[in-house]
Structure formats: structure tokens, C-alpha cells
Write a protein that holds these residues in place. Structure first.
Motif, mmCIF file in Angstrom:
data_model
loop_
_atom_site.group_PDB
_atom_site.id
_atom_site.type_symbol
_atom_site.label_atom_id
_atom_site.label_comp_id
_atom_site.label_asym_id
_atom_site.label_seq_id
_atom_site.Cartn_x
_atom_site.Cartn_y
_atom_site.Cartn_z
ATOM 1 N N PHE A 128 0.800 -1.226 0.000
ATOM 2 C CA PHE A 128 0.000 0.000 0.000
ATOM 3 C C PHE A 128 0.834 1.278 0.000
ATOM 4 O O PHE A 128 0.284 2.375 -0.089
ATOM 5 C CB PHE A 128 -0.946 0.017 1.204
ATOM 6 N N GLY A 129 2.149 1.154 0.137
ATOM 7 C CA GLY A 129 2.987 2.343 0.203
ATOM 8 C C GLY A 129 2.821 3.105 1.501
ATOM 9 O O GLY A 129 2.936 4.339 1.542
ATOM 10 N N THR A 130 2.559 2.364 2.584
ATOM 11 C CA THR A 130 2.315 2.977 3.899
ATOM 12 C C THR A 130 3.184 2.286 4.953
ATOM 13 O O THR A 130 2.695 1.423 5.693
ATOM 14 C CB THR A 130 0.830 2.860 4.285
ATOM 15 N N PRO A 131 4.476 2.628 5.036
ATOM 16 C CA PRO A 131 5.376 1.922 5.949
ATOM 17 C C PRO A 131 5.022 2.043 7.428
ATOM 18 O O PRO A 131 5.143 1.072 8.176
ATOM 19 C CB PRO A 131 6.749 2.553 5.662
ATOM 20 N N LEU A 132 4.574 3.224 7.867
ATOM 21 C CA LEU A 132 4.201 3.380 9.278
ATOM 22 C C LEU A 132 2.940 2.576 9.602
ATOM 23 O O LEU A 132 2.853 1.947 10.652
ATOM 24 C CB LEU A 132 3.978 4.859 9.615
ATOM 25 N N THR A 133 1.993 2.591 8.686
ATOM 26 C CA THR A 133 0.781 1.794 8.878
ATOM 27 C C THR A 133 1.129 0.320 8.941
ATOM 28 O O THR A 133 0.605 -0.421 9.778
ATOM 29 C CB THR A 133 -0.218 2.036 7.728
ATOM 30 N N GLY A 134 2.004 -0.125 8.046
ATOM 31 C CA GLY A 134 2.437 -1.521 8.055
ATOM 32 C C GLY A 134 3.076 -1.905 9.373
ATOM 33 O O GLY A 134 2.826 -2.997 9.906
ATOM 34 N N THR A 135 3.873 -1.002 9.935
ATOM 35 C CA THR A 135 4.536 -1.248 11.221
ATOM 36 C C THR A 135 3.524 -1.489 12.326
ATOM 37 O O THR A 135 3.577 -2.500 13.038
ATOM 38 C CB THR A 135 5.429 -0.043 11.597
ATOM 39 N N ILE A 136 2.589 -0.558 12.475
ATOM 40 C CA ILE A 136 1.614 -0.650 13.569
ATOM 41 C C ILE A 136 0.586 -1.739 13.304
ATOM 42 O O ILE A 136 0.148 -2.440 14.229
ATOM 43 C CB ILE A 136 0.930 0.711 13.801
ATOM 44 N N PRO A 164 12.164 -3.935 14.600
ATOM 45 C CA PRO A 164 12.234 -4.727 13.362
ATOM 46 C C PRO A 164 11.078 -4.436 12.401
ATOM 47 O O PRO A 164 11.276 -4.415 11.181
ATOM 48 C CB PRO A 164 12.179 -6.177 13.871
ATOM 49 N N CYS A 165 9.886 -4.209 12.945
ATOM 50 C CA CYS A 165 8.731 -3.920 12.084
ATOM 51 C C CYS A 165 8.887 -2.577 11.382
ATOM 52 O O CYS A 165 8.528 -2.431 10.199
ATOM 53 C CB CYS A 165 7.439 -3.929 12.904
ATOM 54 N N LEU A 166 9.415 -1.586 12.087
ATOM 55 C CA LEU A 166 9.620 -0.265 11.486
ATOM 56 C C LEU A 166 10.637 -0.349 10.351
ATOM 57 O O LEU A 166 10.428 0.207 9.267
ATOM 58 C CB LEU A 166 10.089 0.725 12.545
ATOM 59 N N ILE A 167 11.736 -1.048 10.598
ATOM 60 C CA ILE A 167 12.751 -1.229 9.558
ATOM 61 C C ILE A 167 12.155 -1.982 8.373
ATOM 62 O O ILE A 167 12.342 -1.605 7.206
ATOM 63 C CB ILE A 167 13.973 -1.995 10.125
ATOM 64 N N ALA A 168 11.416 -3.046 8.662
ATOM 65 C CA ALA A 168 10.839 -3.875 7.604
ATOM 66 C C ALA A 168 9.825 -3.106 6.770
ATOM 67 O O ALA A 168 9.815 -3.190 5.534
ATOM 68 C CB ALA A 168 10.195 -5.113 8.220
ATOM 69 N N GLY A 169 8.929 -2.362 7.446
ATOM 70 C CA GLY A 169 7.919 -1.596 6.722
ATOM 71 C C GLY A 169 8.545 -0.560 5.809
ATOM 72 O O GLY A 169 8.124 -0.391 4.650
ATOM 73 N N LEU A 170 9.574 0.131 6.310
ATOM 74 C CA LEU A 170 10.243 1.170 5.523
ATOM 75 C C LEU A 170 11.004 0.571 4.345
ATOM 76 O O LEU A 170 10.862 1.018 3.204
ATOM 77 C CB LEU A 170 11.193 1.961 6.419
ATOM 78 N N VAL A 171 11.797 -0.467 4.603
ATOM 79 C CA VAL A 171 12.617 -1.077 3.546
ATOM 80 C C VAL A 171 11.723 -1.751 2.496
ATOM 81 O O VAL A 171 11.993 -1.678 1.292
ATOM 82 C CB VAL A 171 13.618 -2.085 4.144
ATOM 83 N N LEU A 188 -3.143 6.052 11.348
ATOM 84 C CA LEU A 188 -1.886 6.379 10.676
ATOM 85 C C LEU A 188 -2.020 6.269 9.163
ATOM 86 O O LEU A 188 -1.435 7.063 8.420
ATOM 87 C CB LEU A 188 -0.772 5.449 11.152
ATOM 88 N N MET A 189 -2.783 5.285 8.705
ATOM 89 C CA MET A 189 -2.995 5.145 7.259
ATOM 90 C C MET A 189 -3.668 6.392 6.693
ATOM 91 O O MET A 189 -3.306 6.870 5.606
ATOM 92 C CB MET A 189 -3.853 3.915 6.952
ATOM 93 N N GLY A 190 -4.640 6.928 7.426
ATOM 94 C CA GLY A 190 -5.285 8.152 6.984
ATOM 95 C C GLY A 190 -4.288 9.288 6.829
ATOM 96 O O GLY A 190 -4.314 10.038 5.849
ATOM 97 N N ILE A 191 -3.378 9.395 7.792
ATOM 98 C CA ILE A 191 -2.367 10.459 7.742
ATOM 99 C C ILE A 191 -1.402 10.228 6.588
ATOM 100 O O ILE A 191 -1.033 11.163 5.861
ATOM 101 C CB ILE A 191 -1.618 10.525 9.084
ATOM 102 N N GLU A 192 -0.973 8.968 6.386
ATOM 103 C CA GLU A 192 -0.010 8.668 5.320
ATOM 104 C C GLU A 192 -0.622 8.844 3.926
ATOM 105 O O GLU A 192 0.064 9.299 3.003
ATOM 106 C CB GLU A 192 0.514 7.243 5.468
#
Length: 439
Positions: free
Chosen positions: A160-168, A186-193, A384-388
């Protein structure tokens, strides 16, 4: 004391380095696989647009998907629920075949017109690849739980192109009312990468836009940052978003249950599902509720994008998409639930905006995230998805919509393996209140 502080900081540094080194290659692999999936999915959708007769082969496609899972699926048939169970209690693991199998079968579903999403596919790709890397790295049980959670974050953030949403989302979806903070880094790194990897492959995501809306109000001549009237309308709509989330989850489960009881021959279940989708499309006279629902197959088609504009959805578009997706997923076709939930939510928001005399694009956006929040029990991630996706200007309304929908959606959701760590309400308190009124 000084030595203890230094020792703790060195431990934290080593923890950071270790999980960075583990998470990056896992996320690059997941992001690359998701990029391939999105490319194939886009091809399948537009190929069907150009060859509408493919819809008539949907029952045959259902049989092919059934046979693929019967021959090669084994435990992979459980999909997202298997990954959630493995995070709770590692057992046999997530099979390596899950990633390619779900990728192929989701593309088949969309190629022939099934109404499904893509999140389930991305999460299963993430879980399967993460589990594979976990065995290669010889991780212990506790670390396997973390790497699986990070795999979910990478898959979701990438698709979805939403790394912070993916993390949470990865942290929040495992259990209602509890967040697993030891997997946060690890989730933050994974979502961003994962998200960066998809972009690096040249795959782009759909952009959505909320028209500029004045949300301020007046109270006895005093200026307020938020209009109480608009906030009341948001609360009413959000309660309906939550009830719709509950209806969707129950509809998918009910279709599965009824199909298994009524149709004794398993391969006939997707055949019947495909025939129902074909008949519904003939009944309505348009193909708007087939497929993903993001791109338009013809001018003025009803899509998620069109729902952000006045007149961009029919009054019952949300209900038809709910029925289409329940039949598709409930009869054995593959894909995710989330993009159809976006469609249901945004078109319902469009309808409610007309009824409540509210801003259309804002309410479409609120429905987009709130129906998803209610169905998955992830209000923080959806805020967070709404914000992203839409920007931070309306963050307060995003939070109100997601948390209200979360409470009105009931205790269940679309993931049967999701556990309840803490109830949404104080049951004992409510029992005391209602016991006073019992005869």
C-alpha cells in the motif's frame, strides 16, 4: 552505575545492529516479491478490461485454484490466520510454497473478475519469506515470532505504500487490545525497507486526495478549531462504518459455512461462486464491482477514486461490493479483504455524505480507513494510514472515525486467529448497569 549505563547502551546498540542486519535482507526480498505481484496484478486487471469475456471463465478459474491448493497448498490454505497463529505459538512454521501459491492464485482471481484484494497476498508473501529467512538464520522461537511480525509489516507497508501503517498494523493485528512492543524496531525497519524496495522497482501506488474542507466552527461567536456539527456527523457515519465492518466479516464467514454445508463436492463450491458473480453482473448491467475496484475499466465506472467526488458512487455501491467480495472469498477464490473494504468504506462514505450534507471527499476518506479499522480491529494503524494517504490536516477526524468504528464492529473480525487480549469494553461494568433493568 556508570558501567551499568554503558553496558545497557551497548546492549541496545547491538540489538539495533542485529535486527537491522536481519530485517533489511528479509524486507528487500519481500518488497521485491510484492513488486512482482503488483506488476502482475496490474497486468491481469487491465487484460481483463480489454477482454471482458474472461468473466465467463471465472468458475473454471475457481476449479484451478481449488486444485492448486488441494495438490500443493496443505497448511497454506489457512492464509493470514496461519501466520497469526505462528506468531502466537510457533509450530510447523509457514510453508515456503505459500508465497508463490497465493501470488499465482490471486492473479488468477483478478484475471477472471473475482472481487478480492491484495493485502492478504502481501501479508502471506511477507510471512512465508520471513519464515524462510528465519530458518536460514537459525533464529530461536522468540526471534521467529519477531521476524514473522516484521514480515507482515514489510508486506503490508510495501503493497500500500504505507510503511508506518504496516509497522503498527503488524503489531496491532495479532491480538485485540495488546501491542507487541519488542517487535517495534524490526517492524519499522521492515515496513520502511519493503516500501522503498517496491518504489525502487518502479512500481507506484494510487494517490487519493481530500478536497480542502473547512472543519472549523463557531460557538457563541467564538472560533473553534473543530465544528461540533461536523464532528457529530462523523460520529454517526463512523458508527455505521463499524456496523458495516461487522456485516462484512460475518458475511464472508457465513458464505463459507453455508457453501460447505450445502455443496458436498468441494470443487463445485468455487464453480457456484463464479456463477453467482456472473449472474450478479448481468443483473446489475455493469462490471464495476468485479476485481480490485481501484482502476476504471471504462469512463465513469465506480471506483475507490471516483467515490471521492460528488456522484462518484451509487447509493448501494458499498452493499454490492460487500456481496461480491463475500461470495468471491467465501467460495474459495484468493486475495485479500482490505482493498474491497476500502471500496466499501469510501462508497458508503460517499453515500452518507449526501444524506448528512457533509464533505464528500472527507467522508469517503473516513469510510476508506474506518471500515478497514473495524474489520481488522486495528484503529491505531488505520489512523496512521489516513495520515499517510491523505495528510495530517484531518488527523483528529481519522482517529474519531477509526476508534468509533472499532467499537461498533463487535469483538470479531475478518481474521479468525486474532485473539482477544483485552475486551473493547468493561463487561463487568456493563453487566452491573443492565442487571438493574432486568425484570
Amino acid at each position: 552505575m556508570f558501567k551499568n549505563i554503558i553496558s545497557k547502551q551497548l546492549y541496545l546498540l547491538s540489538y539495533l545492529i542485529r535486527w537491522t542486519l536481519i530485517s533489511i535482507p528479509v524486507s528487500v526480498a519481500i518488497g521485491s516479491m510484492v513488486a512482482l505481484f503488483l506488476w502482475l496484478l496490474n497486468w491481469a486487471i487491465h487484460f481483463r478490461f480489454a477482454h471482458t469475456w474472461l468473466l465467463y471463465l471465472l468458475p473454471v478459474a475457481g476449479v484451478i485454484i481449488h486444485l492448486l491448493y488441494k495438490l500443493y497448498g496443505q497448511s497454506a490454505e489457512r492464509g493470514n490466520n496461519l501466520i497469526i497463529d505462528e506468531i502466537h505459538q510457533p509450530g510447523a512454521g509457514v510453508p515456503k510454497r505459500m508465497a508463490p501459491l497465493i501470488l499465482v492464485t490471486t492473479v488468477i482471481t483478478h484475471l477472471f473478475g473475482g472481487s478480492a484484494g491484495r493485502e492478504g497476498t502481501a501479508v502471506q508473501i511477507g510471512g512465508s519469506i520471513a519464515n524462510l529467512f528465519g530458518s536460514w538464520f537459525k533464529l530461536n522461537e522468540a526471534d521467529k515470532k519477531i521476524i514473522l511480525t516484521a514480515g507482515v509489516a514489510a508486506g503490508f507497508g510495501a503493497v500500500f505504500g504505507t510503511p508506518l501503517t504496516g509497522t503498527i498494523f503488524a503489531l496491532e493485528v495479532i491480538a485485540i487490545g495488546r501491542i507487541q512492543y519488542n517487535a517495534l524496531l524490526p517492524c519499522l525497519i521492515a515496513g520502511l525497507v519493503g516500501d522503498v524496495t517496491v518504489s525502487a522497482w518502479g512500481v507506484h501506488h494510487t494517490l487519493y486526495h481530500i478536497d480542502v474542507t473547512d472543519v472549523s466552527g463557531q460557538f457563541y461567536g467564538k472560533h473553534l478549531p473543530v465544528s461540533f456539527l461536523l464532528l457529530a456527523k462523523v460520529l454517526i457515519a463512523s458508527a455505521l462504518f463499524g456496523l458495516t465492518s461487522m456485516a462484512f466479516a460475518k458475511a464472508v464467514h457465513q458464505v463459507k459455512s453455508i457453501a460447505l454445508k450445502v455443496i458436498r463436492i468441494n470443487w463445485l463450491i468455487p464453480v457456484c461462486g463464479g456463477i453467482i458473480i456472473i449472474l450478479l453482473t448481468f443483473l446489475l448491467g455493469k462490471p464495476d464491482y468485479l476485481g480490485l475496484g481501484v482502476d476504471a475499466g471504462y469512463p465513469n465506472a465506480i471506483t475507490i477514486v471516483s467515490s471521492f467526488h460528488q456522484g462518484g458512487a451509487d447509493f448501494f455501491s458499498w452493499l454490492w461490493k460487500l456481496i461480491y467480495t463475500s461470495v468471491t472469498l467465501g467460495t474459495g477464490f484468493k486475495g485479500g479483504e482490505v482493498t474491497p473494504l476500502f471500496y466499501i468504506g469510501s462508497t458508503l462514505g460517499n453515500t452518507l455524505a449526501g444524506i448528512l450534507n457533509a464533505p464528500v471527499s472527507l467522508f469517503a476518506a473516513l469510510g476508506f480507513i474506518a471500515v478497514f479499522a473495524g474489520a481488522t480491529n486495528t484503529p491505531l494503524a488505520c489512523t496512521l494510514m489516513g495520515i499517510e494517504l491523505f495528510g495530517g490536516e484531518y488527523a483528529l477526524f481519522f482517529a474519531v472515525a477509526c476508534f468509533t468504528a472499532y467499537f461498533f464492529s463487535g469483538e470479531g473480525g475478518i481474521y479468525a486467529a486474532q485473539r482477544v487480549a483485552a475486551a473493547k469494553t468493561d463487561d463487568n461494568y456493563l453487566k452491573k448497569i443492565f442487571s438493574k433493568y432486568r425484570p
